[in-house]
Structure formats: structure tokens, C-alpha cells
Design a protein around this motif. Sequence first.
Motif, mmCIF file in Angstrom:
data_model
loop_
_atom_site.group_PDB
_atom_site.id
_atom_site.type_symbol
_atom_site.label_atom_id
_atom_site.label_comp_id
_atom_site.label_asym_id
_atom_site.label_seq_id
_atom_site.Cartn_x
_atom_site.Cartn_y
_atom_site.Cartn_z
ATOM 1 N N VAL A 1 0.850 -1.184 0.000
ATOM 2 C CA VAL A 1 0.000 0.000 0.000
ATOM 3 C C VAL A 1 0.886 1.234 0.000
ATOM 4 C CG1 VAL A 1 -0.216 0.033 2.535
ATOM 5 C CG2 VAL A 1 -1.981 1.133 1.110
ATOM 6 N N ALA A 2 0.492 2.231 -0.798
ATOM 7 C CA ALA A 2 1.285 3.453 -0.922
ATOM 8 C C ALA A 2 0.351 4.611 -1.225
ATOM 9 C CB ALA A 2 2.339 3.314 -2.031
ATOM 10 N N GLY A 3 0.850 5.838 -1.078
ATOM 11 C CA GLY A 3 0.019 6.988 -1.407
ATOM 12 C C GLY A 3 0.765 8.290 -1.240
ATOM 13 N N LEU A 4 0.159 9.356 -1.737
ATOM 14 C CA LEU A 4 0.755 10.689 -1.655
ATOM 15 C C LEU A 4 -0.071 11.565 -0.719
ATOM 16 C CD1 LEU A 4 -0.838 13.192 -3.397
ATOM 17 C CD2 LEU A 4 -0.297 11.617 -5.242
ATOM 18 N N SER A 5 0.596 12.380 0.066
ATOM 19 C CA SER A 5 -0.029 13.363 0.946
ATOM 20 C C SER A 5 -1.102 12.703 1.812
ATOM 21 C CB SER A 5 -0.575 14.522 0.125
ATOM 22 O OG SER A 5 -0.903 15.616 0.948
ATOM 23 N N ALA A 6 -2.397 13.058 1.648
ATOM 24 C CA ALA A 6 -3.439 12.396 2.433
ATOM 25 C C ALA A 6 -3.474 10.894 2.158
ATOM 26 C CB ALA A 6 -4.805 13.014 2.133
ATOM 27 N N GLY A 7 -3.102 10.493 0.926
ATOM 28 C CA GLY A 7 -2.982 9.068 0.628
ATOM 29 C C GLY A 7 -1.810 8.436 1.356
ATOM 30 N N GLY A 8 -0.750 9.217 1.608
ATOM 31 C CA GLY A 8 0.343 8.729 2.441
ATOM 32 C C GLY A 8 -0.093 8.563 3.877
ATOM 33 N N PHE A 9 -0.898 9.504 4.371
ATOM 34 C CA PHE A 9 -1.537 9.387 5.678
ATOM 35 C C PHE A 9 -2.304 8.067 5.752
ATOM 36 C CE2 PHE A 9 -5.481 10.011 8.088
ATOM 37 C CZ PHE A 9 -5.097 10.649 9.259
ATOM 38 N N GLY A 10 -3.097 7.783 4.719
ATOM 39 C CA GLY A 10 -3.866 6.549 4.695
ATOM 40 C C GLY A 10 -2.998 5.312 4.624
ATOM 41 N N ALA A 11 -1.968 5.334 3.764
ATOM 42 C CA ALA A 11 -1.096 4.167 3.615
ATOM 43 C C ALA A 11 -0.381 3.832 4.915
ATOM 44 C CB ALA A 11 -0.082 4.423 2.504
ATOM 45 N N VAL A 12 0.134 4.860 5.602
ATOM 46 C CA VAL A 12 0.812 4.636 6.884
ATOM 47 C C VAL A 12 -0.167 4.055 7.898
ATOM 48 C CG1 VAL A 12 1.917 5.784 8.841
ATOM 49 C CG2 VAL A 12 2.597 6.366 6.506
ATOM 50 N N ASN A 13 -1.365 4.623 7.968
ATOM 51 C CA ASN A 13 -2.346 4.135 8.937
ATOM 52 C C ASN A 13 -2.770 2.701 8.661
ATOM 53 O OD1 ASN A 13 -2.283 6.600 10.227
ATOM 54 N ND2 ASN A 13 -4.076 7.395 9.167
ATOM 55 N N PHE A 14 -2.990 2.361 7.388
ATOM 56 C CA PHE A 14 -3.353 0.989 7.052
ATOM 57 C C PHE A 14 -2.229 0.023 7.429
ATOM 58 C CE2 PHE A 14 -6.273 2.760 3.556
ATOM 59 C CZ PHE A 14 -7.393 2.645 4.362
ATOM 60 N N ALA A 15 -0.992 0.404 7.131
ATOM 61 C CA ALA A 15 0.139 -0.481 7.418
ATOM 62 C C ALA A 15 0.318 -0.705 8.907
ATOM 63 C CB ALA A 15 1.410 0.098 6.805
ATOM 64 N N LEU A 16 0.205 0.361 9.694
ATOM 65 C CA LEU A 16 0.415 0.231 11.136
ATOM 66 C C LEU A 16 -0.763 -0.448 11.822
ATOM 67 C CD1 LEU A 16 2.096 3.606 12.186
ATOM 68 C CD2 LEU A 16 3.135 1.525 11.284
ATOM 69 N N SER A 17 -1.971 -0.226 11.318
ATOM 70 C CA SER A 17 -3.163 -0.821 11.927
ATOM 71 C C SER A 17 -3.309 -2.300 11.575
ATOM 72 C CB SER A 17 -4.424 -0.077 11.471
ATOM 73 O OG SER A 17 -4.391 1.266 11.843
ATOM 74 N N TYR A 18 -2.895 -2.654 10.358
ATOM 75 C CA TYR A 18 -3.078 -4.028 9.878
ATOM 76 C C TYR A 18 -1.789 -4.563 9.263
ATOM 77 C CZ TYR A 18 -7.955 -2.842 10.590
ATOM 78 O OH TYR A 18 -9.143 -2.444 11.150
#
Length: 304
Positions: free
Chosen positions: A142-159
Amino acid sequence: MIRKIGVTTLLLLGLLSGATASASGQVSEQRFHSEHLGRDYPYTLYLPEGYAVSNQAYPVVYLLHGSFGSESDWALKGRLRRTADRLIRLGVIPPAIIVMPGSQSWWIDGHNEPARSAFLQELVPHIEENWHVVPDREWRGVAGLSAGGFGAVNFALSYPGLFGAAAAFSPASYHPLPPDNSSAWRHPAFVRDGEFDTALWERTNYTAHLDGYLSQELVVPLYLTAGDRDRLNAVHHARLLKSALEPHQLGQVHLDVLPGGHTWRVWRASLPRGLDFMFRHLQGPVPIESEDARVEDPEPATPG
């Protein structure tokens, strides 16, 4: 085994040159009905050249757009197909499927839509039921830019059990609160009755997931970039994130500071670097007949 070539070498070989690719993947617009959203869930899909006849199951990367963006951003502004085609052709990454979903939120269950639940409970299972991907974490990034980076980090750390690698470009993972010039302050995901919901930000930012992530052994290798002239001071916040994770996964968090601001110039330069990093930790395609693929009767990929 795909021979690994570093991104620096890749650039020298012609990633940014005008060389004509000998093969081309396919990009298409897709959608399915989402019960969580109460509407169709749109996504842009990249399939590698030869997908239809390969009889293989592929790794998959979910590539998230930024605030007020759309599912077409990475294809139209990020030059996704050109970059992916050349990375695959040069052997930097294996053939892979890339999914670019659309969200009206910051990839959270916000005040405007339950984007997090729709992504985890509907999009990921939909992809694994309808396309030839391997439904295991070692084949899922999972990867993303700006708010998508926010999402990618959260998905990775949560799951961490879902994702084998992650990348975040100019991640909007601001701590303790977004900068005054961040669009988060006016985004309907965080705004309720005309006011920014500070408590929601604190519940959904990566800092809320750190204790749980650091308390278990499974780690998600993470690649970070930020521009040296980023108006949102993304370098500072990326360094905070890196320092929080590095003791837990030494050598598996990498930060590159690139020339530029909070712009597509930086994100286009980040994409090949991020894909290269992730595929040092993700697996390549496998024959569909292989037990490793398990595509005929995949297990649910997301928590209930």
C-alpha cells in the motif's frame, strides 16, 4: 527470480528518457457497488502486459490519491502506466497489478463517508475475488501521496498482517495537528458543524496506532519521501514518523528528501523509488495452479 536494479541505475538506463517501451500494460476505469458508501466505488486499474494470457497470479499495490483527489490522479498526473511499464521492462519490479481507488475522505471513517471500512472490507476483497492477485500479505503493498500517504501509513500500522510493504510520499501524517495551511482543516472528512474535529484527527493519525503496532513483532517495511521545499513541512513530519518506527524495525524505514515542494514533480519522482523499495520485500507472480497462489478459494483478506 527478477534481477533487482537500483533506481539510480534505472534512471541512467532511461526511465526518464524518451525510449520506446517494448510492452505496455493496460489502464482502465472500474467500479463496483459499495454497501458502506451507498454508491459505486470507483478505481483505476493497471494490469501488466500479458495479464490475460499469463495464467499467473500477481502481487498487488494499492496506490492512494491525495486530499480532494480522485482515482484518476495517479494515471493522469502521476504517469503511472509509463513508470510501471518501464520498471517492469527493466526488471526493477516484477509484473504487478496496481489499484488506484477513489475516496472522498482521507482514507478514514470520517464525517462524510466510511472510507476506511469501504477500503478494507469491500475494495480489497473485491480485487482479490475479481482479478488474479495472490491474497497474502507478502504479495500486497500500500502506498500513497499526501493524504494518501496518511492513509497508507495508517493501514500499514493498523493491519501489519495485511501488507508486506508500504510507501508514503509527502505523507500528511502531521503530529500533533495539521499545519494551518493543510486542507485537512476544511475537508469534510474532519469537519463537523463547521468545526475541525481535533479528536477525530487524534484517533485516526498514525500516533493512535503506534502502541499496538510496536507491541507486536510483525513489521511493515516503509519507504518515505518529502520535498525539501514542501510548504507543509513534510520533511519534519516524515522524520518524526521515521524516528518513531526505526527502533522497532531497524533498517526497514527509509526516507529520501527530494528537490521540490508538495507537488506532482516530487510524487512522480517518488513513485519509481517507492515501488522499487516495496518490491524488495514483496513477492512476484506465481502460477495460478500453484498452491502458493490460492486464488480459486481465497481467504478473506480483511478483518471482520
